[in-house]
Motif scaffolding. Structure first.
Motif, mmCIF file in Angstrom:
data_model
loop_
_atom_site.group_PDB
_atom_site.id
_atom_site.type_symbol
_atom_site.label_atom_id
_atom_site.label_comp_id
_atom_site.label_asym_id
_atom_site.label_seq_id
_atom_site.Cartn_x
_atom_site.Cartn_y
_atom_site.Cartn_z
ATOM 1 N N MET A 181 4.166 -43.906 -39.668
ATOM 2 C CA MET A 181 4.471 -43.994 -38.240
ATOM 3 C C MET A 181 5.378 -45.179 -37.976
ATOM 4 S SD MET A 181 0.865 -43.266 -36.339
ATOM 5 C CE MET A 181 1.710 -43.281 -34.757
ATOM 6 N N GLY A 182 6.232 -45.034 -36.965
ATOM 7 C CA GLY A 182 7.102 -46.127 -36.579
ATOM 8 C C GLY A 182 6.372 -47.160 -35.742
ATOM 9 N N LEU A 183 6.912 -48.378 -35.768
ATOM 10 C CA LEU A 183 6.307 -49.433 -34.968
ATOM 11 C C LEU A 183 6.436 -49.140 -33.479
ATOM 12 C CD1 LEU A 183 7.466 -52.637 -36.893
ATOM 13 C CD2 LEU A 183 5.203 -51.569 -36.884
ATOM 14 N N GLY A 184 7.459 -48.346 -33.099
ATOM 15 C CA GLY A 184 7.638 -48.017 -31.690
ATOM 16 C C GLY A 184 6.444 -47.274 -31.115
ATOM 17 N N ALA A 185 5.890 -46.325 -31.881
ATOM 18 C CA ALA A 185 4.730 -45.570 -31.399
ATOM 19 C C ALA A 185 3.512 -46.472 -31.263
ATOM 20 C CB ALA A 185 4.432 -44.417 -32.355
ATOM 21 N N LEU A 186 3.298 -47.338 -32.255
ATOM 22 C CA LEU A 186 2.145 -48.247 -32.196
ATOM 23 C C LEU A 186 2.296 -49.244 -31.048
ATOM 24 C CD1 LEU A 186 1.703 -48.938 -36.023
ATOM 25 C CD2 LEU A 186 0.342 -47.419 -34.572
ATOM 26 N N ALA A 187 3.517 -49.754 -30.858
ATOM 27 C CA ALA A 187 3.752 -50.684 -29.752
ATOM 28 C C ALA A 187 3.598 -49.981 -28.417
ATOM 29 C CB ALA A 187 5.146 -51.294 -29.864
ATOM 30 N N GLY A 188 4.039 -48.722 -28.351
ATOM 31 C CA GLY A 188 3.920 -47.972 -27.105
ATOM 32 C C GLY A 188 2.477 -47.756 -26.699
ATOM 33 N N ILE A 189 1.645 -47.307 -27.637
ATOM 34 C CA ILE A 189 0.237 -47.073 -27.296
ATOM 35 C C ILE A 189 -0.463 -48.395 -27.000
ATOM 36 C CG2 ILE A 189 -0.753 -47.208 -29.621
ATOM 37 C CD1 ILE A 189 -1.653 -44.649 -26.870
ATOM 38 N N ALA A 190 -0.007 -49.477 -27.658
ATOM 39 C CA ALA A 190 -0.592 -50.786 -27.390
ATOM 40 C C ALA A 190 -0.307 -51.223 -25.949
ATOM 41 C CB ALA A 190 -0.046 -51.824 -28.376
ATOM 42 N N LEU A 191 0.925 -51.002 -25.480
ATOM 43 C CA LEU A 191 1.269 -51.372 -24.109
ATOM 44 C C LEU A 191 0.495 -50.536 -23.097
ATOM 45 C CD1 LEU A 191 5.139 -51.898 -24.336
ATOM 46 C CD2 LEU A 191 3.396 -53.643 -23.879
ATOM 47 N N VAL A 192 0.388 -49.231 -23.363
ATOM 48 C CA VAL A 192 -0.374 -48.372 -22.460
ATOM 49 C C VAL A 192 -1.843 -48.800 -22.437
ATOM 50 C CG1 VAL A 192 -1.228 -46.031 -22.086
ATOM 51 C CG2 VAL A 192 1.165 -46.402 -22.644
ATOM 52 N N ALA A 193 -2.412 -49.056 -23.615
ATOM 53 C CA ALA A 193 -3.818 -49.467 -23.686
ATOM 54 C C ALA A 193 -4.043 -50.772 -22.942
ATOM 55 C CB ALA A 193 -4.234 -49.606 -25.150
ATOM 56 N N LEU A 194 -3.104 -51.713 -23.084
ATOM 57 C CA LEU A 194 -3.238 -52.997 -22.388
ATOM 58 C C LEU A 194 -3.171 -52.807 -20.884
ATOM 59 C CD1 LEU A 194 -3.405 -56.079 -22.593
ATOM 60 C CD2 LEU A 194 -0.904 -56.134 -22.701
ATOM 61 N N GLY A 195 -2.210 -52.008 -20.431
ATOM 62 C CA GLY A 195 -2.091 -51.773 -18.997
ATOM 63 C C GLY A 195 -3.322 -51.103 -18.422
ATOM 64 N N MET A 196 -3.887 -50.141 -19.159
ATOM 65 C CA MET A 196 -5.042 -49.405 -18.648
ATOM 66 C C MET A 196 -6.317 -50.241 -18.672
ATOM 67 S SD MET A 196 -4.401 -45.482 -19.925
ATOM 68 C CE MET A 196 -5.556 -44.808 -18.710
ATOM 69 N N VAL A 197 -6.505 -51.053 -19.717
ATOM 70 C CA VAL A 197 -7.722 -51.855 -19.782
ATOM 71 C C VAL A 197 -7.712 -52.962 -18.729
ATOM 72 C CG1 VAL A 197 -6.947 -53.584 -21.461
ATOM 73 C CG2 VAL A 197 -9.358 -52.919 -21.382
ATOM 74 N N LEU A 198 -6.519 -53.403 -18.326
ATOM 75 C CA LEU A 198 -6.418 -54.437 -17.297
ATOM 76 C C LEU A 198 -6.404 -53.855 -15.883
ATOM 77 C CD1 LEU A 198 -3.836 -56.877 -18.928
ATOM 78 C CD2 LEU A 198 -6.311 -57.181 -18.686
ATOM 79 N N THR A 199 -6.360 -52.526 -15.787
ATOM 80 C CA THR A 199 -6.430 -51.874 -14.484
ATOM 81 C C THR A 199 -7.884 -51.562 -14.167
ATOM 82 O OG1 THR A 199 -4.265 -50.871 -14.838
ATOM 83 C CG2 THR A 199 -5.639 -49.923 -13.108
ATOM 84 N N PRO A 200 -8.416 -52.044 -13.049
ATOM 85 C CA PRO A 200 -9.830 -51.818 -12.748
ATOM 86 C C PRO A 200 -10.214 -50.343 -12.777
ATOM 87 C CG PRO A 200 -8.909 -53.434 -11.254
ATOM 88 C CD PRO A 200 -7.755 -52.878 -12.037
ATOM 89 N N GLY A 201 -11.308 -50.064 -13.444
ATOM 90 C CA GLY A 201 -11.835 -48.707 -13.538
ATOM 91 C C GLY A 201 -13.337 -48.773 -13.749
#
Length: 215
Positions: A1-21
């Motif tokens: 896998m490319g680093l772009g995919a891992l970085a992309g899911i990392a950014l999404v995961a960070l944004g979602m975990v920091l969004t109240p739910g």
């Protein structure tokens, strides 16, 4: 896998975990009202919930992508739409802070674990993360779909657990700090909402993997 995919899911995961739910609300409320140990036990239940979603995704994606490659487009748009919804909920006026917790009665460790597990299994953010967002970073031409799913899911779980552990350990201090600084609360909302909205637009307009070949 490319680093772009891992970085992309990392950014999404960070944004979602920091969004109240549901997960954040429960963990903060539990940590403030019953202590850090209770928050950490609850967090273990949340982690098991993520593992359950990851297992279901790994065993289901291979068949779905092989039989219906066009499903990627629908999944992609659904995920982008949900990110936009989260961005709106974060940015809209009148929102309440997760660090204004509701009172919870003390519970034993077993119940804390089960409540953390059930809260995550019923959390729409977790479901959409695994069923709609994670598949968008998978490229069948790059290798085994199940292996890619596992790697991406592991990145998401590690980020979520790291951030949630910090939240549990600092919930009381953060609540006191932010309770007297409404400007910081607004700043956090604007940053997270903007990140989620920008990524949603990028996902919806990116056509680099609009067609998925059967492995």
């Amino acid at each position: 896998m490319g680093l772009g995919a891992l970085a992309g899911i990392a950014l999404v995961a960070l944004g979602m975990v920091l969004t109240p739910g549901p997960n954040m609300v429960y963990l903060v409320s539990r940590s403030i009202t019953q202590g850090r140990r209770a928050g950490l036990v609850s967090l273990i239940g949340v982690a098991v919930g993520f593992l359950a979603y990851l297992a279901a995704t790994c065993f289901g994606l291979t068949a779905v992508f092989a039989l219906v490659p066009e499903a990627y487009v629908a999944i992609k748009l659904a995920g982008a739409g949900y990110l936009l919804y989260l961005a709106w909920k974060t940015l809209k006026p009148g929102g309440t802070s997760v660090f204004q917790p509701k009172a919870l009665k003390p519970d034993p460790p077993r119940k804390l674990f089960m409540m953390g597990l059930v809260t995550n299994l019923l959390n729409p953010k977790a479901a959409v993360m695994y069923m709609s967002l994670l598949p968008q970073f998978i490229d069948p031409s790059a290798g085994d779909v199940m292996t890619q799913s596992f790697l991406l899911g592991t990145v998401q779980i590690v980020i979520s657990m790291a951030i949630n552990t910090l939240i549990v350990l600092t919930a009381g201090s953060l609540a006191a700090f932010l309770g007297t600084r409404p400007t910081w609360l607004r700043f956090q909302r604007y940053v997270m909402g903007t990140m989620l909205g920008a990524f949603a637009v990028k996902l919806a307009t990116d056509r680099s993997r609009a067609v998925i070949a059967t492995p």
